[in-house]
Design a protein around this motif. Structure first.
Motif, PDB file in Angstrom:
ATOM      1  N   PHE A   6       0.854  -1.182   0.000  1.00  0.00           N
ATOM      2  CA  PHE A   6       0.000   0.000   0.000  1.00  0.00           C
ATOM      3  C   PHE A   6       0.893   1.235   0.000  1.00  0.00           C
ATOM      4  O   PHE A   6       1.757   1.395   0.869  1.00  0.00           O
ATOM      5  CB  PHE A   6      -0.895  -0.034   1.245  1.00  0.00           C
ATOM      6  N   ILE A   7       0.666   2.123  -0.982  1.00  0.00           N
ATOM      7  CA  ILE A   7       1.398   3.387  -1.004  1.00  0.00           C
ATOM      8  C   ILE A   7       0.401   4.504  -0.746  1.00  0.00           C
ATOM      9  O   ILE A   7      -0.491   4.750  -1.564  1.00  0.00           O
ATOM     10  CB  ILE A   7       2.113   3.594  -2.349  1.00  0.00           C
ATOM     11  N   SER A   8       0.536   5.168   0.392  1.00  0.00           N
ATOM     12  CA  SER A   8      -0.411   6.217   0.762  1.00  0.00           C
ATOM     13  C   SER A   8       0.026   7.569   0.200  1.00  0.00           C
ATOM     14  O   SER A   8       1.210   7.822  -0.005  1.00  0.00           O
ATOM     15  CB  SER A   8      -0.508   6.296   2.281  1.00  0.00           C
ATOM     16  N   LEU A   9      -0.969   8.429  -0.040  1.00  0.00           N
ATOM     17  CA  LEU A   9      -0.692   9.753  -0.596  1.00  0.00           C
ATOM     18  C   LEU A   9      -0.945  10.842   0.439  1.00  0.00           C
ATOM     19  O   LEU A   9      -1.120  12.008   0.105  1.00  0.00           O
ATOM     20  CB  LEU A   9      -1.570   9.987  -1.832  1.00  0.00           C
ATOM     21  N   LYS A  69       4.576   5.632   1.945  1.00  0.00           N
ATOM     22  CA  LYS A  69       3.902   6.880   1.555  1.00  0.00           C
ATOM     23  C   LYS A  69       4.822   7.792   0.774  1.00  0.00           C
ATOM     24  O   LYS A  69       6.040   7.727   0.920  1.00  0.00           O
ATOM     25  CB  LYS A  69       3.315   7.579   2.773  1.00  0.00           C
ATOM     26  N   THR A  70       4.226   8.631  -0.080  1.00  0.00           N
ATOM     27  CA  THR A  70       5.029   9.483  -0.954  1.00  0.00           C
ATOM     28  C   THR A  70       5.188  10.927  -0.497  1.00  0.00           C
ATOM     29  O   THR A  70       6.217  11.526  -0.779  1.00  0.00           O
ATOM     30  CB  THR A  70       4.479   9.485  -2.390  1.00  0.00           C
ATOM     31  N   TYR A 110       1.553  10.587  -8.732  1.00  0.00           N
ATOM     32  CA  TYR A 110       2.527  10.239  -9.768  1.00  0.00           C
ATOM     33  C   TYR A 110       3.653   9.408  -9.161  1.00  0.00           C
ATOM     34  O   TYR A 110       3.993   8.327  -9.653  1.00  0.00           O
ATOM     35  CB  TYR A 110       3.074  11.528 -10.397  1.00  0.00           C
ATOM     36  N   ASP A 111       4.207   9.926  -8.056  1.00  0.00           N
ATOM     37  CA  ASP A 111       5.307   9.201  -7.414  1.00  0.00           C
ATOM     38  C   ASP A 111       4.851   7.841  -6.902  1.00  0.00           C
ATOM     39  O   ASP A 111       5.577   6.862  -7.004  1.00  0.00           O
ATOM     40  CB  ASP A 111       5.886  10.032  -6.268  1.00  0.00           C
ATOM     41  N   GLY A 112       3.616   7.794  -6.349  1.00  0.00           N
ATOM     42  CA  GLY A 112       3.094   6.523  -5.839  1.00  0.00           C
ATOM     43  C   GLY A 112       3.017   5.482  -6.937  1.00  0.00           C
ATOM     44  O   GLY A 112       3.469   4.342  -6.785  1.00  0.00           O
ATOM     45  N   PHE A 116      13.644   9.480  -3.676  1.00  0.00           N
ATOM     46  CA  PHE A 116      13.246   8.510  -2.672  1.00  0.00           C
ATOM     47  C   PHE A 116      14.361   7.492  -2.426  1.00  0.00           C
ATOM     48  O   PHE A 116      14.879   6.908  -3.369  1.00  0.00           O
ATOM     49  CB  PHE A 116      11.993   7.747  -3.124  1.00  0.00           C
ATOM     50  N   ASN A 117      14.696   7.295  -1.140  1.00  0.00           N
ATOM     51  CA  ASN A 117      15.628   6.234  -0.736  1.00  0.00           C
ATOM     52  C   ASN A 117      14.955   5.440   0.376  1.00  0.00           C
ATOM     53  O   ASN A 117      15.069   5.792   1.542  1.00  0.00           O
ATOM     54  CB  ASN A 117      16.933   6.833  -0.220  1.00  0.00           C
TER      55      ASN A 117
END
Lengths: 291, 385
Positions: B125-128, B144-145, B318-320, B356-357
């Motif tokens: 799950f990638i949260s915004l 998360k992004t 976009y990043d997510g 992102f790292n």
């Protein structure tokens, strides 16, 4: 010290004058029909939003204001004619619920037409604030106060000196008797909604440069205006003005001297106190309802 | 007559069904990307650009051949900014749609409502959404992004320190964003040895903050003022600040980093600083900035496709999506465990929001420097550093 106090006072008066103008709209319709019109805030929003969108289309400011006020007036008539009048035999609570429904409907339309963003309106005169004894006053506050005063005087004259104004009062006191003496009560009610809408839209236009305007500005300001009207005593013009101003000043003083966290709590405690000792508000009619 | 119509309809349906089956047999199953966003309702300014971004880039990726040779399928629901419907939709995405990965959750409330379900179902799950609680403490399946409000506070306070400011007044909104920002600011200030000498609030419906600002102005020792808030409130604060003629350095949070704020605040905003996404100043970024190209492309593509202004919130989506795609490519499959591990080990992904790292300890992967400090000059954003 004085500058600080004055600053809080100016802030309070400016916010209070806004509340007072909205409270007057509530008072007017309440006087004519005993209905608390929860769509009052929406008239406010229509005034501000229509002016902003017309000026952005290149219409001169003055003309935009006039058109916006006319639009609100038509809306007021439509609200009475198509939402309130068909339910004429319903009791007051039902009518109040209808106005809540109408306000949601109007807000929805406004959201579709104008979008959800906040919009800015320019100050009527200079952007430069006025300095008094070290405190500053937004020039637009003077407009709010001035136009508020004119509207209050105008309303008082309207109700005491004109036949139509007296007809509205007569209808509110006894609809049957008013009809018997030849007042067209349906027309009178429509008129009351129209005047109230005009009032609301003018308020919406003069406060828009201070508060910004958006499709949902009517909820917040409408509720505060209702609170002001309740403090002053529903149905009293003077009460609406006093209620609005005192609510605004108490809020500002509480935010300044006590804590901004308790600002609303202080304001609402004041309402409780007032209504506890004077259930009909500060200037409410002292009549006892016959059961 | 009626019977023949029914019979014909039945035949049509049979033919169509057969056709569909043949088609699905030919192409590989699409990769299902699930999403729940606040497309309408009070948080629609977040969800609307996020959905537009997801739709647009899923289309684009599919035109370019998809991921792992499979097409992407976006399944999205509108939670109307309501946390409990967010939870319901998350459950539907997991149970009935059986998505491979979820990219969504416009608000912190919606995200946190869905997190327990997602952890249990073990779906990446990638949260915004913004708040620090989403990835601190780290949850195995949740990423998360956007930067956290804590990073924004760190960035602002560092900039203050660089200007020699150690005591400042804080004015914050009482809404979720403002109060969380206030807590983080107080904590960061203590860590950095700075002092919050005045601490006042305003509620979201307030139309005048002059009283609170007067309070701050009269506090002795105030060297700067920071406003943490969201929506129209900060614009009113900015105007009141100018009306009161306050000359102290003024900071806003990333919550108002948008062009509409400039429009609302007008000339009063001149001189204020805030931390923001590079998306606001794509053309002033130095050529050496690795994000420059990504940011410029996203802005150009979004504005060409939707004919509306690009927003930082869309960039989170976009990043997510890009992180999800990259993780699936690196994992070589859509196996949840493999994708999760790949997500956690992404290094040096250059996105619109920042570089992102990721690591097992950090499921956000950004640092405070991904915020750029901007200053408003003559009604326009100017990059400071």
């Amino acid at each position: 010290m004085l500058a600080e106090f004055l600053q809080y006072l100016f802030t309070g008066i400016t916010i209070g004058a806004t509340y007072a103008l909205i409270a007057l709209g509530f008072t007017l319709i309440y006087n004519a029909s005993h209905v608390i019109n929860f769509a009052q805030g929406e008239f406010l929003m229509i005034g501000g939003m229509a002016t902003v969108s017309l000026t952005s289309m290149g219409v001169p400011m003055i003309l935009a204001v006039v058109l916006a006020v006319i639009l609100a007036g038509i809306l007021g008539i439509a609200l009475q004619r198509f939402a309130i009048a068909p339910a004429k035999q319903a009791d007051v609570v039902t009518l109040i619920i209808i106005t809540i429904g109408a306000s949601i409907f109007i807000r929805g339309i406004a959201q579709v037409v104008w979008g959800k963003e906040y919009h800015v309106m320019q100050n009527f005169s200079t952007d430069q604030p006025i300095e008094v004894f070290g405190a500053v006053l937004n020039s637009q506050s003077l407009w709010v106060l001035g136009i508020g005063a004119i509207l209050v005087v105008g309303l008082v004259l309207f109700f005491t000196k004109t036949l139509i104004g007296k007809a509205i009062l007569a209808t509110s006191m006894n609809k049957e008797a008013a009809r018997l003496v030849g007042i067209r009560t349906q027309m009178v009610l429509m008129l009351a909604f129209m005047v109230s809408a005009l009032l609301g839209s003018v308020a919406g236009i003069v406060v828009a440069p201070i508060t910004f305007t958006s499709y949902d500005i009517g909820i917040i300001l409408g509720l505060k205006g209702f609170v002001a009207a309740a403090i002053g005593g529903l149905g009293s013009g003077v009460g609406a003005v006093v209620g609005g101003l005192s609510l605004g000043i108490v809020e500002a003083m509480a935010a300044g001297y006590i804590s901004s966290d308790y600002k609303d709590a202080v304001a609402f405690s004041m309402i409780l106190l007032v209504l506890f000792f004077m259930p009909r508000g500060l200037f409410g009619a002292k009549v006892v309802e016959r059961v | 007559m009626f019977k023949t119509v029914i019979r014909r309809a039945g035949k049509c349906a049979a033919v169509a069904a057969a056709g569909l089956m043949m088609m699905s047999a030919q192409a590989a199953e699409p990769i299902k990307i699930g999403s729940f966003l606040s497309v309408t309702g009070p948080a629609s300014f977040l969800g609307d650009p996020e959905l537009k971004t997801l739709e647009m880039y899923v289309e684009k990726i599919n035109e370019e051949g998809g991921v792992l040779g499979r097409q992407l399928e976006l399944i999205h629901y509108d939670d109307v900014g309501n946390a409990s419907s967010a939870r319901n939709f998350a459950s539907r995405l997991i149970r009935s749609d059986q998505v491979d990965i979820i990219v969504g959750g416009s608000t912190t409330g919606a995200t946190m409502a869905a997190v327990p379900l997602i952890e249990q179902a073990q779906v990446p799950f990638i949260s915004l959404a913004g708040a620090v609680v989403i990835t601190d403490p780290v949850k195995k399946w949740v990423f998360k992004t956007p930067q956290t409000d804590r990073m924004a506070a760190e960035r602002i306070l560092t900039d203050m320190k660089d200007r020699g400011i150690t005591k400042f007044g804080l004015i914050s909104g009482t809404g979720g964003f403002g109060s969380s920002g206030r807590t983080q600011t107080l904590e960061v200030a203590e860590q950095m040895g700075m002092e919050v000498v005045a601490d006042v609030t305003y509620s979201g419906s307030d139309t005048d903050m002059t009283a609170q600002l007067t309070n701050i102005r009269n506090t002795s020792g105030v060297e700067a003022v920071l406003n943490f808030g969201f929506g129209q409130g900060p614009a009113i604060v900015t105007r009141n600040y100018a009306q009161l003629g306050m000359e102290l350095p003024f900071y806003q949070s990333h919550g108002v980093a948008s062009d509409s704020f400039l429009e609302l605040a007008g000339s009063s905003a001149d001189g204020l600083r805030l931390p923001a996404s590079p998306l606001l100043v794509p053309d002033s970024l130095p050529d050496s900035d690795p994000q420059k190209e990504v940011v410029q492309n996203y802005k150009a593509e979004y504005e060409a496709r939707w004919d509306s202004k690009v927003s930082t919130f869309g960039a989170y989506a976009y990043d997510g999506l890009m992180l999800a795609v990259r993780a699936m490519e690196e994992a070589g499959s859509t196996d949840p465990e493999a994708v999760r591990n790949a997500l956690e080990s992404i290094q040096g992904y250059v996105g619109v929001t920042g570089v992102f790292n990721m690591s097992p300890e950090d499921h956000n992967g950004l640092d405070p420097e991904s915020f750029r400090i901007l200053e408003v000059q003559n009604g326009e954003w100017k990059l400071i550093n």
